[in-house]
Design a protein around this motif. Structure first.
Motif, short mmCIF file in Angstrom:
data_model
loop_
_atom_site.label_atom_id
_atom_site.label_comp_id
_atom_site.label_asym_id
_atom_site.label_seq_id
_atom_site.Cartn_x
_atom_site.Cartn_y
_atom_site.Cartn_z
N TRP A 1 59.04 32.23 50.30
CA TRP A 1 58.52 31.63 51.75
C TRP A 1 57.33 32.33 52.35
O TRP A 1 56.03 32.29 52.80
CB TRP A 1 59.83 32.03 52.60
N LEU B 1 55.57 32.53 57.28
CA LEU B 1 56.23 32.66 58.82
C LEU B 1 55.62 33.25 59.86
O LEU B 1 55.90 33.28 61.01
CB LEU B 1 57.17 34.00 57.47
N CYS C 1 49.20 24.68 47.14
CA CYS C 1 50.45 24.08 47.92
C CYS C 1 51.66 24.52 47.04
O CYS C 1 51.36 24.45 46.12
CB CYS C 1 50.40 22.60 48.29
N GLY C 2 52.69 24.34 48.06
CA GLY C 2 54.06 24.21 46.69
C GLY C 2 53.85 22.74 47.25
O GLY C 2 53.53 22.05 47.64
N LEU D 1 57.08 20.68 48.32
CA LEU D 1 58.09 20.60 49.33
C LEU D 1 57.68 19.60 50.43
O LEU D 1 56.35 20.07 50.37
CB LEU D 1 58.93 21.51 50.36
N ALA E 1 57.29 19.80 53.91
CA ALA E 1 56.55 20.79 54.58
C ALA E 1 55.48 20.92 54.29
O ALA E 1 54.72 21.53 53.51
CB ALA E 1 57.50 21.59 54.60
N ASP F 1 54.73 23.62 53.82
CA ASP F 1 54.49 24.96 52.36
C ASP F 1 53.43 24.93 51.45
O ASP F 1 52.51 23.69 50.94
CB ASP F 1 55.30 24.04 51.70
N TYR G 1 61.45 40.96 49.24
CA TYR G 1 61.53 40.30 49.92
C TYR G 1 60.55 38.40 49.50
O TYR G 1 60.14 37.75 50.31
CB TYR G 1 60.30 40.61 51.42
N THR H 1 62.90 35.65 46.98
CA THR H 1 63.75 34.92 47.52
C THR H 1 65.31 35.45 48.18
O THR H 1 65.49 34.75 49.28
CB THR H 1 64.96 34.63 45.83
N ALA H 2 65.47 36.41 48.39
CA ALA H 2 65.98 36.78 49.66
C ALA H 2 65.60 36.26 50.85
O ALA H 2 66.81 36.24 51.36
CB ALA H 2 66.19 38.87 49.81
N ILE H 3 64.64 36.64 51.08
CA ILE H 3 64.52 36.17 52.21
C ILE H 3 64.08 34.13 52.36
O ILE H 3 62.60 34.06 53.15
CB ILE H 3 63.28 36.31 53.70
N SER H 4 63.96 33.41 51.33
CA SER H 4 63.50 32.33 51.52
C SER H 4 64.29 30.58 51.15
O SER H 4 65.27 31.51 50.47
CB SER H 4 62.46 31.73 49.94
N PRO H 5 64.43 29.94 52.04
CA PRO H 5 65.01 29.24 52.09
C PRO H 5 65.49 28.55 50.61
O PRO H 5 64.94 27.36 50.21
CB PRO H 5 65.20 28.10 52.74
N ASP I 1 67.97 26.71 48.96
CA ASP I 1 68.76 25.41 48.72
C ASP I 1 67.49 23.81 49.50
O ASP I 1 67.82 23.26 49.20
CB ASP I 1 69.68 25.40 49.75
N PHE I 2 65.96 24.78 49.77
CA PHE I 2 65.61 23.47 50.20
C PHE I 2 65.22 22.46 49.66
O PHE I 2 64.75 22.86 48.19
CB PHE I 2 64.22 24.48 51.75
#
Lengths: 401, 401
Positions: free
Chosen positions: B316, B322, B348-349, B351, B353, B356, B381, B383-387, B389-390
């Motif tokens: 993220w 963010l 882009c990713g 997702l 959104a 993204d 920082y 996967t530790a601060i990314s969603p 399960d989205f």
């Protein structure tokens, strides 16, 4: 006002209320933090929606909003189908879907394994481009998969009627749709119709209705270039729920009247089309509450901090960190707190991040360690869009009650 | 410039380079998206750091930055200890720590089970309040746990020397520290010293040095009220890495000189104290790369979109979503792309959104579906601060190479 009405709805303002006793018992039985989704509120929401929508309009649930199996199982009894964005969502939706339900896969950047899963499940594929259609056709072999074409419209959902649809990663630009439709006609695909999604999380009934009327007009124009009659038109959704101070619920009666006119018009302009709306937040958002416990109450340089055992690792959206909303906050209450003296507090999560903050300068009943704090309107886009691995704190319990 | 130097470092600009061949082979073997952390870069970073720091200054790794077991195992050979924020992080750190390493638990809102885990592991507990000290003492029984007291200083880390420390959820306000120290003295706790962390992710060596000098002065003042001599002073960290256009690496030589003076001063003012720095991003951030594959190249209303198979669900921070950083972006490159025609793209990713998005209006070598795109500076920082399960898309492979 929003918080008050939600306290009344959940019956949690005073300690003797049924909701306070129930949530306290859940927290004791399952630990905190936890998400509780009230099944009766899902039922009620679907009943409201069905009463408002024109006869024959289908309701799809957008699984990305909340993919918990127990929530999907309940919704499976209530909706006409599921919209999924990945093969993992598709698997969960299949397990929950009632016989005869629609399964549809939408989203840019579908992987080959996503397309294969859609084929195996006989799901409708919402194509984001002609290239994706070609990939699907190659994977389909002898099958002739059902597809919708997603259109990037020249408008977007907004309170004022703006004609400002710009470039996007989603769908095919409406002005390029003719070429894409011709291409689809040459592929072994069963063209069903269009998917047009002008925006999300809107609280203005008129804006939603305008967007859907514009969508119908666009679909009716594009139908002339389609390789087959339009049998499905997915109008998108975008029905919001109030989460921030000052927000009010969507005027469903007004929206219903407008969608009634839309359905009449559609029966003339696209006589073979079934209309669908695709909703996530609106179906599940109000039915969920997030409960966490006060671990510590501390005073720093004149401000009172309540530090909870749950934070943005479970429910990032409600902390406001995503949008830089200082001083705005989701509806928050101390369970059973009515009658206690009020104080202005900063409500925080436990993470080593300054933006792990639920609310600042919020008047709440005085809370002590051990008290339960409820964050309402927490049934949609919670763990799904939160960094659950941050600091590897335990995941929340998730319950359907 | 940053991207160019990173392409050179990773040897990925041209198709025949060693890094391009290696990353292509990794993507083929493990699928995409994936994170690869280069062990040799971890070793090199620690060697640079040791060469810069004064003799005797300890280095703790802040596990929250990247808690992957294979990364921790490598770092276990290189650092003097681990700082953890939860019982789950503690368990991983114990498995990776070399004999004699320090384990310390920091963070507001520690749960009772976190404190119990710290006691079981004989970890040092960094107290965020006197109340937390009392909870720890109750749980400790006959044991006498080692503690630091975290102080909320009256200053914060900034490029200009500002004295603007305000109210915070972290630690005990410095002006309240006397009372907290007296309280700790009455509890069965083994007071070791202080933990003072004025800020994070700073690229200005002078600002970091100023913060650490101010920290030492504050600790030396507070030492007079402490129940025991100060044997440990954790100076925090805040060493940043360049991630955005125009950012430059921290001037380590300059920082080293200043920390040398700090160590001399500390030997006079806190003669029994071991000094520590606590670093996360600085140790692992530059050693990691995120690789994803172009699923689709599409043109919408004049803009070229590259849609990758990875997005904010994995990383993220690098998407900029963010912080609302439009037109800023992490260093991104098409693996092996040197020599191709350049074009301006939106990356882009996958997702559903709009935010993204990896980068907008970025000049990149022309990429086609199947090409690999590298996002550099992606070791901390992520996967530790990314969603994660989205949309329930697959998790990335994570490799130490």
């Amino acid at each position: 006002m929003l918080t008050q009405s939600l306290c009344a709805r959940w019956q949690v303002a005073g300690p003797a209320e049924a909701g306070s006793r129930e949530l306290t018992a859940l927290a004791e039985a399952h630990g905190t933090p936890l998400f509780a989704t009230r099944a009766a509120m899902l039922d009620e929401r679907l009943a409201q929606l069905r009463a408002m929508l024109p006869a024959g309009m289908r309701v799809l649930y957008s699984v990305k909003a909340n993919a918990r199996p127990e929530v999907l199982a309940r919704l499976g009894l209530l909706v006409d189908g599921f919209d999924v964005a990945s093969s993992a969502e598709l698997e969960l939706a299949r397990a929950a879907a009632a016989p005869g339900s629609v399964l549809a896969m939408t989203g840019p950047g579908k992987r080959d394994d996503d397309l294969a899963a859609a084929l195996a499940a006989d799901a409708v594929v919402v194509l984001e481009s002609l290239d994706e259609g070609a990939r699907l056709a190659r994977a389909a072999g002898e099958r002739r998969p059902r597809v919708l074409l997603r259109i990037n419209p020249p408008f977007e959902l907004a309170a004022e009627s703006r004609m400002s649809g710009g470039p996007r990663k989603f769908g095919v630009d409406s002005e390029q749709a003719g070429a894409a439709l011709a291409g689809i006609g040459e592929l072994p695909l069963d063209f069903l119709g269009f998917h047009i999604y002008p925006g999300s999380n809107c609280l203005n009934a008129q804006a939603i209705a305008n967007g859907m009327h514009a969508t119908l007009s666009l679909a009716a124009e594009l139908a002339a270039q389609a390789p087959a009659p339009v049998r499905v038109l997915n109008l998108g959704g975008g029905f919001g729920i109030p989460c921030l101070p000052g927000e009010a619920s969507l005027a469903l009666d007004r929206l219903g009247e407008s969608l009634g006119r839309l359905a009449s018009e559609a029966s003339r302009r696209l006589p073979e089309a079934t209309l669908c709306v695709e909703l996530g937040r609106f179906l599940v958002g109000e039915a969920g509450v997030y409960l966490s416990r006060v671990v510590e109450r501390k005073v720093s340089r004149g401000r009172v901090y309540l530090i909870l055992d749950g934070g943005l690792n479970h429910h990032w959206q409600a902390t406001g960190a995503l949008e830089g909303r200082r001083h705005l906050h989701y509806p928050i209450w101390v369970v059973g707190g009515a009658g206690r003296p009020m104080e202005s507090v900063t409500v925080c999560g436990p993470l080593c991040a300054p933006h792990d903050t639920w609310a600042e300068h919020l008047n709440l009943p005085r809370a002590e360690p051990g008290d339960l704090v409820a964050v309402f309107q927490s049934g949609a886009y919670t763990t799904a869009i939160s960094p659950g691995d941050f600091m590897l704190r335990p995941p929340p319990a998730q319950l359907l009650v």
